[in-house]
Each structure stands twice: as C-alpha cells, then as structure tokens.
Scaffold this motif. Structure first.
Motif, PDB file in Angstrom:
ATOM      1  N   HIS A   1       0.864  -1.183   0.000  1.00 61.24           N
ATOM      2  CA  HIS A   1       0.000   0.000   0.000  1.00 61.24           C
ATOM      3  C   HIS A   1       0.898   1.229   0.000  1.00 61.24           C
ATOM      4  N   LEU A   2       0.607   2.204  -0.820  1.00 59.55           N
ATOM      5  CA  LEU A   2       1.372   3.439  -0.862  1.00 59.55           C
ATOM      6  C   LEU A   2       0.600   4.508  -0.102  1.00 59.55           C
ATOM      7  N   PRO A   3       1.131   4.956   1.037  1.00 59.53           N
ATOM      8  CA  PRO A   3       0.409   5.955   1.833  1.00 59.53           C
ATOM      9  C   PRO A   3       0.296   7.295   1.104  1.00 59.53           C
ATOM     10  N   ASP A   4      -0.800   7.986   1.347  1.00 58.20           N
ATOM     11  CA  ASP A   4      -0.987   9.334   0.813  1.00 58.20           C
ATOM     12  C   ASP A   4       0.014  10.283   1.460  1.00 58.20           C
ATOM     13  N   VAL A   5       0.253  11.389   0.792  1.00 58.83           N
ATOM     14  CA  VAL A   5       1.023  12.501   1.359  1.00 58.83           C
ATOM     15  C   VAL A   5      -0.004  13.614   1.536  1.00 58.83           C
ATOM     16  N   LEU A   6      -0.592  13.683   2.724  1.00 55.96           N
ATOM     17  CA  LEU A   6      -1.696  14.610   2.962  1.00 55.96           C
ATOM     18  C   LEU A   6      -1.594  15.272   4.334  1.00 55.96           C
ATOM     19  N   ALA A   7      -2.145  16.466   4.409  1.00 63.16           N
ATOM     20  CA  ALA A   7      -2.315  17.200   5.659  1.00 63.16           C
ATOM     21  C   ALA A   7      -3.552  18.066   5.460  1.00 63.16           C
ATOM     22  N   GLU A   8      -4.056  18.613   6.529  1.00 61.22           N
ATOM     23  CA  GLU A   8      -5.254  19.450   6.427  1.00 61.22           C
ATOM     24  C   GLU A   8      -4.940  20.796   5.782  1.00 61.22           C
ATOM     25  N   ASN A   9      -5.933  21.311   5.035  1.00 58.24           N
ATOM     26  CA  ASN A   9      -5.924  22.664   4.482  1.00 58.24           C
ATOM     27  C   ASN A   9      -4.765  22.967   3.532  1.00 58.24           C
ATOM     28  N   LEU A  10      -4.396  22.016   2.714  1.00 57.13           N
ATOM     29  CA  LEU A  10      -3.351  22.247   1.724  1.00 57.13           C
ATOM     30  C   LEU A  10      -3.878  23.141   0.605  1.00 57.13           C
ATOM     31  N   ASP A  11      -2.962  23.798  -0.089  1.00 58.96           N
ATOM     32  CA  ASP A  11      -3.374  24.604  -1.243  1.00 58.96           C
ATOM     33  C   ASP A  11      -3.885  23.720  -2.368  1.00 58.96           C
ATOM     34  N   ALA A  12      -3.195  22.598  -2.614  1.00 57.35           N
ATOM     35  CA  ALA A  12      -3.612  21.692  -3.676  1.00 57.35           C
ATOM     36  C   ALA A  12      -3.177  20.274  -3.354  1.00 57.35           C
ATOM     37  N   VAL A  13      -3.998  19.334  -3.782  1.00 53.49           N
ATOM     38  CA  VAL A  13      -3.655  17.914  -3.706  1.00 53.49           C
ATOM     39  C   VAL A  13      -3.656  17.389  -5.130  1.00 53.49           C
ATOM     40  N   PHE A  14      -2.543  16.775  -5.513  1.00 53.95           N
ATOM     41  CA  PHE A  14      -2.421  16.153  -6.826  1.00 53.95           C
ATOM     42  C   PHE A  14      -2.954  14.733  -6.711  1.00 53.95           C
ATOM     43  N   CYS A  15      -3.921  14.412  -7.552  1.00 54.00           N
ATOM     44  CA  CYS A  15      -4.603  13.119  -7.464  1.00 54.00           C
ATOM     45  C   CYS A  15      -4.344  12.310  -8.726  1.00 54.00           C
ATOM     46  N   GLY A  16      -3.511  11.289  -8.587  1.00 51.65           N
ATOM     47  CA  GLY A  16      -3.265  10.375  -9.689  1.00 51.65           C
ATOM     48  C   GLY A  16      -4.418   9.403  -9.833  1.00 51.65           C
ATOM     49  N   ILE A  17      -4.394   8.629 -10.892  1.00 47.30           N
ATOM     50  CA  ILE A  17      -5.439   7.632 -11.111  1.00 47.30           C
ATOM     51  C   ILE A  17      -5.299   6.533 -10.053  1.00 47.30           C
ATOM     52  N   ASN A  18      -4.093   5.966  -9.959  1.00 51.04           N
ATOM     53  CA  ASN A  18      -3.758   4.988  -8.923  1.00 51.04           C
ATOM     54  C   ASN A  18      -2.246   4.870  -8.887  1.00 51.04           C
ATOM     55  N   PRO A  19      -1.695   4.353  -7.794  1.00 48.51           N
ATOM     56  CA  PRO A  19      -0.233   4.243  -7.724  1.00 48.51           C
ATOM     57  C   PRO A  19       0.293   3.181  -8.695  1.00 48.51           C
ATOM     58  N   ALA A  20       1.441   3.457  -9.250  1.00 48.84           N
ATOM     59  CA  ALA A  20       2.138   2.437 -10.027  1.00 48.84           C
ATOM     60  C   ALA A  20       2.623   1.377  -9.056  1.00 48.84           C
ATOM     61  N   LEU A  21       2.616   0.138  -9.483  1.00 44.88           N
ATOM     62  CA  LEU A  21       3.113  -0.942  -8.631  1.00 44.88           C
ATOM     63  C   LEU A  21       4.564  -0.682  -8.234  1.00 44.88           C
ATOM     64  N   SER A  22       5.356  -0.159  -9.161  1.00 42.39           N
ATOM     65  CA  SER A  22       6.757   0.141  -8.847  1.00 42.39           C
ATOM     66  C   SER A  22       6.862   1.211  -7.760  1.00 42.39           C
ATOM     67  N   ALA A  23       5.969   2.197  -7.761  1.00 40.68           N
ATOM     68  CA  ALA A  23       5.973   3.236  -6.726  1.00 40.68           C
ATOM     69  C   ALA A  23       5.573   2.643  -5.370  1.00 40.68           C
ATOM     70  N   ALA A  24       4.572   1.771  -5.376  1.00 42.88           N
ATOM     71  CA  ALA A  24       4.140   1.137  -4.122  1.00 42.88           C
ATOM     72  C   ALA A  24       5.266   0.287  -3.538  1.00 42.88           C
ATOM     73  N   ILE A  25       5.985  -0.427  -4.399  1.00 39.88           N
ATOM     74  CA  ILE A  25       7.108  -1.244  -3.928  1.00 39.88           C
ATOM     75  C   ILE A  25       8.223  -0.349  -3.390  1.00 39.88           C
ATOM     76  N   ALA A  26       8.490   0.762  -4.086  1.00 39.88           N
ATOM     77  CA  ALA A  26       9.529   1.703  -3.644  1.00 39.88           C
ATOM     78  C   ALA A  26       9.096   2.472  -2.396  1.00 39.88           C
ATOM     79  N   GLY A  27       7.778   2.589  -2.203  1.00 38.02           N
ATOM     80  CA  GLY A  27       7.260   3.328  -1.047  1.00 38.02           C
ATOM     81  C   GLY A  27       7.197   4.826  -1.252  1.00 38.02           C
ATOM     82  N   HIS A  28       7.286   5.265  -2.523  1.00 41.77           N
ATOM     83  CA  HIS A  28       7.274   6.702  -2.804  1.00 41.77           C
ATOM     84  C   HIS A  28       6.523   6.980  -4.100  1.00 41.77           C
ATOM     85  N   HIS A  29       5.783   8.076  -4.087  1.00 39.49           N
ATOM     86  CA  HIS A  29       4.974   8.475  -5.238  1.00 39.49           C
ATOM     87  C   HIS A  29       5.837   8.913  -6.412  1.00 39.49           C
TER      88      HIS A  29
END
Length: 176
Positions: free
Chosen positions: A13-41
């Motif tokens: 599972h690739l955790p979100d990078v989120l906090a309250e009241n951000l200016d913008a959140v970039f929303c991908g379609i879904n994480p790449a398997l390679s990103a989930a394995i690496a642990g980074h978006h």
C-alpha cells in the motif's frame, strides 16, 4: 509432498502525502506498482511529476521521489483516486474508479484542500460520469474543493512534452 497453493505476495500500500488545508492535492489515477514497492509516489525515473512541479514553480528545488513527504512543506499533497497499485492504470476496471469515489470524497472532505488536481482525465471522468472533460479549471467542485484537470506526467504520456506539462501545471500554480 502435497501440492501447496502458490505463495501470493501482498500488494504493498502506498500511503498518501496529505495534511489538512493544503493549497492543492495532486490526485493520480492509482499508484504504479513500482511506486508502491519503492514506497514513494512517482518514483519511476521516467515519470516527469517531480521535474514538472519544480519547473512550474511549486517547489524551489527538484524534490527526489524518496522525499515525497516534503511536498507538504510547500502546501501540496498527493493521493490517488484508486488506492490499488497496478503495473498500468489501464489495468483498472472502470467500475473500480466509480467504486473509489466515496472513499476519495470522504478523504478530501476531511483534509479540505483548496484544489484537487486530477492528473489525467480518467478518474475525474468516472467521478462526474462524463466521457469528455476539458483540461484546466473546472466549473464544478468535488468534496468542497475546486477541481483542475492536468495532464498525467507519466513517461508513457507522449501526448504532452515536458514544456507542455510545465505550462499546464504553471497555470494552476499561478491561479493559486
């Protein structure tokens, strides 16, 4: 020896990078398997996300994917419409995008970003159930946030050069 079932490795599972009241959140379609394995978006070297953000003025320096969490310092976050990692976003069924809407909406209502920037059209098209969505700022909101649609920075997206990506992302940066 008995026939044993094959060992099935759990998909990380690739955790979100989120906090309250951000200016913008970039929303991908879904994480790449390679990103989930690496642990980074956006960790694939061919992905142009981090370079685009920097060149568009969102960050003062190029952030390596291994430090994706530092994006919060600048008022931005990252999530995905569908949490399930896949080799390709094309591996998602349209029903998965539609089924993910309540969880995404709940998450965004909790964190309350000013803008949700969908990276590519498939996720927002499924959410609003319209096959044709324009690029840029939308006339509607989602979960109380303004909606923007930006080109997907994947290295597989050859329809947009790096300059075109930077131009589209800079438009959002200037609007903020």
């Amino acid at each position: 020896m008995a026939n044993l079932p094959p060992v099935v490795e759990p998909v990380p599972h690739l955790p979100d990078v989120l906090a309250e009241n951000l200016d913008a959140v970039f929303c991908g379609i879904n994480p790449a398997l390679s990103a989930a394995i690496a642990g980074h978006h956006f960790s694939n070297p061919s992905n142009r996300f981090w370079r685009t953000l920097h060149l568009a003025g969102f960050t003062p320096h190029l952030i390596p994917a291994t430090q994706d969490y530092t994006l919060l310092r600048y008022g931005y976050g990252i999530t995905a419409a569908v949490a399930r990692p896949t080799v390709s976003a094309g591996d998602l069924a349209p029903r998965e995008l539609r089924a993910a809407v309540p969880d995404l909406e709940r998450k965004l209502l909790y964190y309350r970003p000013r803008v949700i920037a969908f990276l590519g059209k498939p996720a927002i098209s499924a959410i609003v159930r319209k096959p044709a969505v324009a690029w840029g700022q939308q006339a509607f909101t989602f979960a109380g946030s303004s909606v923007w649609v930006l080109p997907n920075p994947s290295g597989l997206n050859r329809a947009f050069s790096l300059n075109a990506l930077v131009s589209a992302y800079r438009e959002l940066r200037e609007a903020l």
